[in-house]
Motif scaffolding. Structure first.
Motif, PDB file in Angstrom:
ATOM      1  N   THR A   1      -1.361 -17.514  12.585  1.00 47.22           N
ATOM      2  CA  THR A   1      -1.047 -18.731  11.833  1.00 47.22           C
ATOM      3  C   THR A   1      -1.387 -19.989  12.625  1.00 47.22           C
ATOM      4  OG1 THR A   1       1.258 -18.616  12.589  1.00 47.22           O
ATOM      5  CG2 THR A   1       0.748 -17.643  10.438  1.00 47.22           C
TER       6      THR A   1
ATOM      7  N   ASN B   1       8.237 -18.958   9.390  1.00 43.40           N
ATOM      8  CA  ASN B   1       6.805 -19.242   9.502  1.00 43.40           C
ATOM      9  C   ASN B   1       6.133 -18.967   8.160  1.00 43.40           C
ATOM     10  OD1 ASN B   1       4.086 -19.448  10.056  1.00 43.40           O
ATOM     11  ND2 ASN B   1       4.164 -18.287  11.964  1.00 43.40           N
TER      12      ASN B   1
ATOM     13  N   LYS C   1       3.283 -20.471   7.278  1.00 41.21           N
ATOM     14  CA  LYS C   1       1.843 -20.758   7.347  1.00 41.21           C
ATOM     15  C   LYS C   1       1.060 -19.595   6.743  1.00 41.21           C
ATOM     16  CE  LYS C   1       2.350 -23.550  11.518  1.00 41.21           C
ATOM     17  NZ  LYS C   1       1.999 -23.658  12.964  1.00 41.21           N
TER      18      LYS C   1
END
Length: 522
Positions: free
Chosen positions: A82, A483, A485
């Motif tokens: 990411t 996370n 992303k």
């Protein structure tokens, strides 16, 4: 990739390192062409070595990368990285439309290049003046095994594909359409039956470890019947292989993927790699899947859903040798007591332990094709679990439990005594845990039938899929949830009428002028 005798490397590079068209039309090493090659034993051996070298494409991005991508399409791996652009991996693993992606095209193209090399050997070896018939027969059988392996890989990814068994150049392939899946299986089965004439693994000298064997041919033949749904035939061939006593489980699971235990008693067939930096014949997967904080690229990171499967099963032994988690020690590496996988750069803050090489065992140049870790393509634990599945499907629950429990005993798990659908569930779970991150999961989910009449993958992916629901509504994993992303909705775009196969590369469909039909709904 490690070749079987370094003497052949330069010959190999000269002969099969060129394009298909160059191989046939341009002079090689002075005045050598296809018509006057195969004149010596060295030339015959080098040509077959080229077939082996094509198995993983002589570079990570040709085929090894696609193996990781296919596991990303399951509930076992995220795309992972990411901190860099990840569109190409997301399109495939999150069930977008990857038909124009280079990675799909690479896999298709280089599998056919590998088949082309095998076809050269199979068609020209009988014309060789070499008098060593025993050697020529063995090399022919090796080439047929390798051709079968490549067709099997194409079939499980794309379904029915064009069958080419002659020496045909790309510009001669126009108008050649797809064969049915059953027709592809027929070619695979015929080649593997011929390959059964190969020596057993124990009959090869040490310097020939890694060559195809009769055991490898038998295992792949049985697996082909399993994928075909002919469970009785699969069961018979698995049992014939098991009765040879050529293979057994390693005593410790930690040794299965160790860089220090290549070609072990558990290995039925594995790709050979070499740590030499002179010819870049090493394995790039440890780097491709490794932590970005440890010279890796972090593509293909284990999911918390997979970790939970180990924990729920009480399987602590295989868990520590399969998944490394941020901040934890790395099993078997005293130099990594608190391993860093920065959560902001890694979707799950986990990496694949099976491809990890302890720091003390790494080559001087680590971040390139110089790692000597062999890729285990078929190992005996897989054979036992496929046998268990074939037994279950043919009503032999005693045989199914026997093979299943041999695998469980190695990691000190209780024997399974279940019957009926609970036994089938136990076999399927065992395959996930034992073979995790080894490029099996997606293809198991695609072929397994569930009680509701759908393929298992259809119940894992899609808006109502168990994996999608887990990530969107149930998971509290601190790394994955924080996370985004890489979106945790992976699989929500899965379509049952499309995503049980990969698309044929768009350019190949176009170039075939309509002869090659695209898979449905791409």
């Amino acid at each position: 990739m490690r070749v079987f005798n370094k003497i052949y490397i330069l010959v190999l590079i000269a002969i099969v390192g060129t394009s298909c068209k160059d191989f046939l039309e341009q002079p090689v090493q002075g005045d050598q062409t296809l018509d006057n090659y195969f004149k010596t034993e060295t030339e015959c051996l080098a040509a077959v070595t080229g077939c082996y070298n094509a198995l993983y494409g002589e570079a990570w991005w040709k085929m090894a990368n696609f193996a990781i991508m296919s596991d990303m399409c399951s509930d076992d791996l995220w795309a992972g990285n990411t901190s860099q652009p990840n569109d190409r991996y997301i399109r495939t693993s999150h069930y977008g439309n990857p038909k124009q992606d280079q990675d799909v095209k690479n896999f298709w193209q280089y599998r056919y290049e590998a088949i082309f090399r095998c076809n050269i050997v199979i068609n020209r070896l009988p014309l060789s003046p070499v008098q060593n018939k025993e050697l020529l027969d063995r090399l022919m059988a090796e080439a047929k095994f390798l051709r079968a392996f490549n067709y099997f890989e194409l079939a499980k990814n794309f379904g029915g594909v064009p069958i080419i068994t002659d020496i045909i150049l790309p510009d001669q392939a126009s108008g050649i359409g797809r064969n049915t899946l059953d027709e592809v299986y027929e070619v695979i089965i015929a080649d593997l039956n011929d390959a059964m004439a190969l020596p057993q693994k124990s009959e090869y000298p040490r310097e020939d470890m890694g060559r195809a064997t009769s055991g490898a041919a038998k295992a792949l033949l049985a697996k082909t019947y399993l994928f075909k749904g002919d469970f009785a035939e699969a069961k018979m061939h698995f049992e014939e292989l098991m009765q040879k006593n050529e293979y057994s489980l390693l005593p410790d699971f930690k040794d299965v993927w160790s860089v220090e235990t290549p070609n072990s008693i558990e290995s039925v067939f594995e790709i050979q790699f070499d740590g030499s930096t002179q010819y870049t014949l090493g394995n790039r997967l440890p780097v491709l899947t490794g932590s970005r904080d440890d010279l890796g690229w972090s593509w293909g990171l284990p999911t918390s859903n997979l970790e939970k499967a180990f924990i729920d099963a009480g399987d602590t032994e295989r868990l520590k040798w399969t998944i490394v988690k941020h901040g934890d020690p790395v099993a078997g590496d005293p130099a990594a007591t608190s391993y860093i996988i920065t959560p902001d750069k890694h979707k799950s803050a986990r990496i694949n332990r099976k491809y990890y090489i302890p720091q003390a065992l790494r080559p001087a140049v680590y971040n390139r094709e110089s790692n000597p870790l062999n890729i285990r393509l078929i190992r005996y634990a897989d054979v036992l679990l496929m046998h268990a599945e074939a037994c279950y499907e043919t009503g032999d629950e005693t045989g199914a439990r026997s093979s299943l429990n041999k695998v469980r005993a190695r990691v000190n798990l209780d024997e399974v005594t279940a019957t009926g659908s609970d036994l089938r569930k136990a076999i399927r779970l065992e395959r996930r845990l034992e073979l995790a991150l080894e490029n099996h999961r997606l293809f198991d989910l695609r072929r397994w039938d569930d009680d509701n009449g759908k393929k298992a993958l259809c119940n894992v992916m899609g808006p109502d899929g168990s994996f999608v629901k887990y990530n969107l509504y149930e998971s509290t994993d601190e790394f994955e949830v924080s996370n985004q992303k890489e979106n945790s909705n992976k699989g929500i775009n899965f379509r049952e009428d499309r995503d049980l196969l990969f698309p044929i590369p768009h350019t190949d469909v176009i170039q075939s002028e309509g002869a090659v039909e695209q898979n449905p709904n791409f």
